[in-house]
Design an enzyme around this catalytic site. Structure first.
Site, PDB file in Angstrom:
ATOM      1  N   ILE A  74     -10.019  -1.984   1.243  1.00 31.52           N
ATOM      2  CA  ILE A  74     -10.797  -0.894   0.645  1.00 31.52           C
ATOM      3  C   ILE A  74     -12.051  -0.603   1.477  1.00 31.52           C
ATOM      4  O   ILE A  74     -12.930  -1.459   1.629  1.00 31.52           O
ATOM      5  CB  ILE A  74     -11.176  -1.224  -0.826  1.00 31.52           C
ATOM      6  CG1 ILE A  74      -9.918  -1.574  -1.634  1.00 31.52           C
ATOM      7  CG2 ILE A  74     -11.959  -0.068  -1.449  1.00 31.52           C
ATOM      8  CD1 ILE A  74      -8.802  -0.545  -1.612  1.00 31.52           C
ATOM      9  N   GLU A 124      -6.716  14.036   2.125  1.00 35.79           N
ATOM     10  CA  GLU A 124      -7.018  12.858   2.955  1.00 35.79           C
ATOM     11  C   GLU A 124      -6.229  12.911   4.264  1.00 35.79           C
ATOM     12  O   GLU A 124      -6.736  12.578   5.337  1.00 35.79           O
ATOM     13  CB  GLU A 124      -6.694  11.571   2.195  1.00 35.79           C
ATOM     14  CG  GLU A 124      -6.962  10.323   3.032  1.00 35.79           C
ATOM     15  CD  GLU A 124      -6.723   9.008   2.300  1.00 35.79           C
ATOM     16  OE1 GLU A 124      -6.466   9.028   1.080  1.00 35.79           O
ATOM     17  OE2 GLU A 124      -6.803   7.956   2.953  1.00 35.79           O
ATOM     18  N   GLY A 161       0.815  -1.210   0.000  1.00 32.74           N
ATOM     19  CA  GLY A 161       0.000   0.000   0.000  1.00 32.74           C
ATOM     20  C   GLY A 161       0.846   1.257   0.000  1.00 32.74           C
ATOM     21  O   GLY A 161       0.511   2.248  -0.647  1.00 32.74           O
ATOM     22  N   SER A 162       1.982   1.207   0.707  1.00 34.43           N
ATOM     23  CA  SER A 162       2.828   2.410   0.794  1.00 34.43           C
ATOM     24  C   SER A 162       3.445   2.757  -0.561  1.00 34.43           C
ATOM     25  O   SER A 162       3.507   3.923  -0.942  1.00 34.43           O
ATOM     26  CB  SER A 162       3.958   2.191   1.808  1.00 34.43           C
ATOM     27  OG  SER A 162       3.443   1.878   3.067  1.00 34.43           O
TER      28      SER A 162
HETATM   29  C1  LIG Z   1      -9.192  -0.281   7.908  1.00 34.42           C
HETATM   30  C2  LIG Z   1      -8.414   0.165   6.712  1.00 34.42           C
HETATM   31  C3  LIG Z   1      -9.050   0.914   5.734  1.00 34.42           C
HETATM   32  C4  LIG Z   1      -8.354   1.298   4.575  1.00 34.42           C
HETATM   33  N1  LIG Z   1      -9.020   1.939   3.554  1.00 34.42           N
HETATM   34  C5  LIG Z   1      -8.412   2.097   2.350  1.00 34.42           C
HETATM   35  C6  LIG Z   1      -9.137   2.571   1.208  1.00 34.42           C
HETATM   36  O1  LIG Z   1     -10.316   2.913   1.278  1.00 34.42           O
HETATM   37  N2  LIG Z   1      -8.486   2.641  -0.001  1.00 34.42           N
HETATM   38  C7  LIG Z   1      -7.175   2.287  -0.127  1.00 34.42           C
HETATM   39  O2  LIG Z   1      -6.666   2.369  -1.238  1.00 34.42           O
HETATM   40  N3  LIG Z   1      -6.449   1.845   0.933  1.00 34.42           N
HETATM   41  C8  LIG Z   1      -7.036   1.725   2.162  1.00 34.42           C
HETATM   42  N4  LIG Z   1      -6.325   1.257   3.246  1.00 34.42           N
HETATM   43  C9  LIG Z   1      -4.931   0.860   3.037  1.00 34.42           C
HETATM   44  C10 LIG Z   1      -3.900   1.749   3.759  1.00 34.42           C
HETATM   45  O3  LIG Z   1      -3.809   2.996   3.131  1.00 34.42           O
HETATM   46  C11 LIG Z   1      -2.597   0.934   3.764  1.00 34.42           C
HETATM   47  O4  LIG Z   1      -2.745  -0.091   4.709  1.00 34.42           O
HETATM   48  C12 LIG Z   1      -1.377   1.782   4.094  1.00 34.42           C
HETATM   49  O5  LIG Z   1      -1.133   2.711   3.077  1.00 34.42           O
HETATM   50  C13 LIG Z   1      -0.136   0.918   4.309  1.00 34.42           C
HETATM   51  O6  LIG Z   1       0.053  -0.007   3.285  1.00 34.42           O
HETATM   52  P1  LIG Z   1       0.325  -1.557   3.667  1.00 34.42           P
HETATM   53  O7  LIG Z   1      -0.735  -1.946   4.628  1.00 34.42           O
HETATM   54  O8  LIG Z   1       0.412  -2.329   2.405  1.00 34.42           O
HETATM   55  O9  LIG Z   1       1.702  -1.554   4.428  1.00 34.42           O
HETATM   56  P2  LIG Z   1       3.145  -1.696   3.743  1.00 34.42           P
HETATM   57  O10 LIG Z   1       3.259  -0.707   2.642  1.00 34.42           O
HETATM   58  O11 LIG Z   1       3.399  -3.133   3.450  1.00 34.42           O
HETATM   59  O12 LIG Z   1       4.076  -1.247   4.939  1.00 34.42           O
HETATM   60  C14 LIG Z   1       4.447  -2.142   5.996  1.00 34.42           C
HETATM   61  C15 LIG Z   1       5.324  -1.383   6.991  1.00 34.42           C
HETATM   62  O13 LIG Z   1       6.510  -0.935   6.330  1.00 34.42           O
HETATM   63  C16 LIG Z   1       6.640   0.465   6.479  1.00 34.42           C
HETATM   64  N5  LIG Z   1       7.247   1.032   5.278  1.00 34.42           N
HETATM   65  C17 LIG Z   1       6.881   0.829   3.975  1.00 34.42           C
HETATM   66  N6  LIG Z   1       7.658   1.545   3.161  1.00 34.42           N
HETATM   67  C18 LIG Z   1       8.528   2.218   3.950  1.00 34.42           C
HETATM   68  C19 LIG Z   1       9.612   3.138   3.686  1.00 34.42           C
HETATM   69  N7  LIG Z   1       9.921   3.553   2.444  1.00 34.42           N
HETATM   70  N8  LIG Z   1      10.294   3.633   4.751  1.00 34.42           N
HETATM   71  C20 LIG Z   1       9.991   3.243   6.015  1.00 34.42           C
HETATM   72  N9  LIG Z   1       9.008   2.392   6.309  1.00 34.42           N
HETATM   73  C21 LIG Z   1       8.280   1.887   5.292  1.00 34.42           C
HETATM   74  C22 LIG Z   1       5.226   0.984   6.667  1.00 34.42           C
HETATM   75  O14 LIG Z   1       5.216   2.255   7.294  1.00 34.42           O
HETATM   76  C23 LIG Z   1       4.636  -0.122   7.520  1.00 34.42           C
HETATM   77  O15 LIG Z   1       4.974   0.092   8.868  1.00 34.42           O
HETATM   78  C24 LIG Z   1      -6.995   0.942   4.434  1.00 34.42           C
HETATM   79  C25 LIG Z   1      -6.345   0.222   5.459  1.00 34.42           C
HETATM   80  C26 LIG Z   1      -7.035  -0.182   6.569  1.00 34.42           C
HETATM   81  C27 LIG Z   1      -6.322  -0.996   7.590  1.00 34.42           C
END
Ligand SMILES: Cc1cc2nc3c(=O)[nH]c(=O)nc-3n(C[C@H](O)[C@H](O)[C@H](O)COP(=O)(O)OP(=O)(O)OC[C@H]3O[C@@H](n4cnc5c(N)ncnc54)[C@H](O)[C@@H]3O)c2cc1C
Length: 389
Positions: free
Chosen positions: A159, A243, A133-134
């Protein structure tokens, strides 16, 4: 009332929205928290009352009001203590609909924005994927142009409104070799063949539905492309600023709710022959917490005001979310402690508040990603510019 930002009209709106929430929403919240399904009638009522159209043009049924009506909408939603209900509402009104309003052409706005404002159609925004997601630029979902159609394949996860919404705003790669420059945004009807959604179980935000969504050869007309092909990444980044400010505002509002509730509790709960609001350890902690929340709130209002004037507040919105969500988590954790064993009970508001608040530093850009953005801007002198439509 903070008269620097709020007029009497704003406060009248706050009062009427608060009454509406108490009458129409609060009686159903416990049920929706259990079922994870927000019934349709309330979406329609929000639409009838104009709550989904606060900041959208009158042409599509909106009210074209200034940003502080949106601030009030967000704050009051936090104060009924269901992060999930609030998220369902603001993800529709400000995540999905922002893309429709900003990148949709006239035909898309006539069809989707009007129905979104009236509460007839619910939207969701699909960016995050199971593989990450990041790293938005690393997304794998593709949209391949074939004649007068795009064919979408891939999957999205986490989502909000992912199961029950009527349309999906979807980010996909139209030119994967170009990475971030090869991403585009589409609007997709829920009933298009090839879409399947699975509801996810989660720690908090329980009233909202959160889904993993699969796209298996989903064919949509080329007219469902929103904005220009290849501009999806800048569109997403641009709206992330909004956002993130939304999530900062939500955080200060829920922390304020926790403080108000806890103070009331402190004045009634007795220990050692006195009410617990007389214990210095608690009083000083309370004073610290209230100071932090006040600072966050003032900062968030000032960023909202700058955003309203058209300033591109990427750094400030990142700071708002980073710090406000941290403060909210800490305040809510400590307020729960002030309630002792009752804090741990579902009959008291702090338990739900604690688990709902935990999403703050994760969703819409994690705290780590926000620190990266802020550091790049402050240390490397990086500048971000809004996407021209
Ligand atoms: C309840 C809920 C509702 C949501 N609603 C939506 C929605 O409506 N639409 C949508 O598109 N998304 C949605 N999300 C997704 C949310 O935006 C993502 O969970 C978030 O962006 C993190 O992505 P990930 O979970 O894949 O974590 P990852 O990207 O896998 O990250 C895992 C860990 O690694 C760290 N990390 C990653 N990259 C780096 C870096 N470069 N430097 C340092 N640390 C790093 C992160 O901070 C995190 O701690 C939702 C999530 C939840 C839980």
């Amino acid at each position: 009332m903070n008269s620097r930002y709020f007029t009497e009209e704003h406060e009248l709106f706050r009062k009427s929205f608060r009454e509406f929430l108490q009458k129409e929403v609060v009686p159903h919240i416990d049920k929706w928290e259990k079922t994870g399904t927000i019934e349709r009638f309330i979406w329609e009522k929000f639409g009838e009352m104009g709550y989904f159209g606060l900041n959208y043009p009158e042409q599509y049924g909106g009210l074209d009001l200034d940003i502080f009506y949106t601030v009030i909408f967000l704050e009051e939603l936090q104060k009924i203590n269901s992060g999930g209900f609030a998220a369902a509402m603001w993800a529709h009104a400000y995540l999905a609909m922002t893309h429709v309003a900003k990148e949709g052409d006239e035909a898309i706005k006539e069809k989707y924005l009007t129905a979104s404002i009236s509460g007839e159609k619910i939207g969701c925004l699909c960016i995050s994927e199971p593989s990450g997601g990041s790293d938005v630029a690393g997304m794998r979902t593709t949209a391949v142009k074939k004649g007068d159609k795009y064919v979408i394949n891939g999957s999205k996860t986490f989502i909000t409104n992912g199961v029950y919404s009527d349309y999906l705003v979807v980010a996909a790669k139209t030119n994967p070799e170009l990475k971030a420059k090869g991403m585009s945004i589409f609007i997709v009807d829920r009933d298009t063949p090839g879409i399947s959604a699975t509801k996810l179980d989660k720690l908090g935000w329980r009233a909202s539905d959160t889904a993993e969504i699969a796209f298996d050869n989903v064919e949509i007309p080329v007219s469902n492309l929103m904005g220009e092909e290849g501009k999806g990444f800048p569109y997403i980044m641009q709206h992330f600023a909004f956002e993130r400010l939304i999530m900062g505002i939500n955080a200060h509002a829920r922390a304020e709710f926790a403080l108000d509730y806890t103070l009331q509790y402190m004045k009634e709960r007795e220990a050692f022959g006195t009410t617990i609001d007389k214990f210095q350890a608690l009083r000083h902690t309370y004073a610290d917490m209230a100071s932090e929340v006040e600072m966050a709130k003032e900062f968030n209002y000032s960023i909202a005001e700058r955003m309203h004037r058209g300033v591109y507040v990427v750094k400030e919105a990142s700071m708002s979310k980073l710090l406000s969500t941290k403060i909210a988590d800490e305040v809510i954790y400590k307020c729960l402690q002030f309630l002792g064993g009752y804090g741990y009970m579902e009959d008291y508001p702090l338990a739900r508040l604690l688990r709902d608040s935990r999403l703050g530093p994760i969703g819409g850009g994690t705290s780590e990603i926000l620190r990266e953005i802020i550091a790049k801007m402050l240390i490397d002198g990086k500048e971000y510019k809004p996407a021209a439509k």
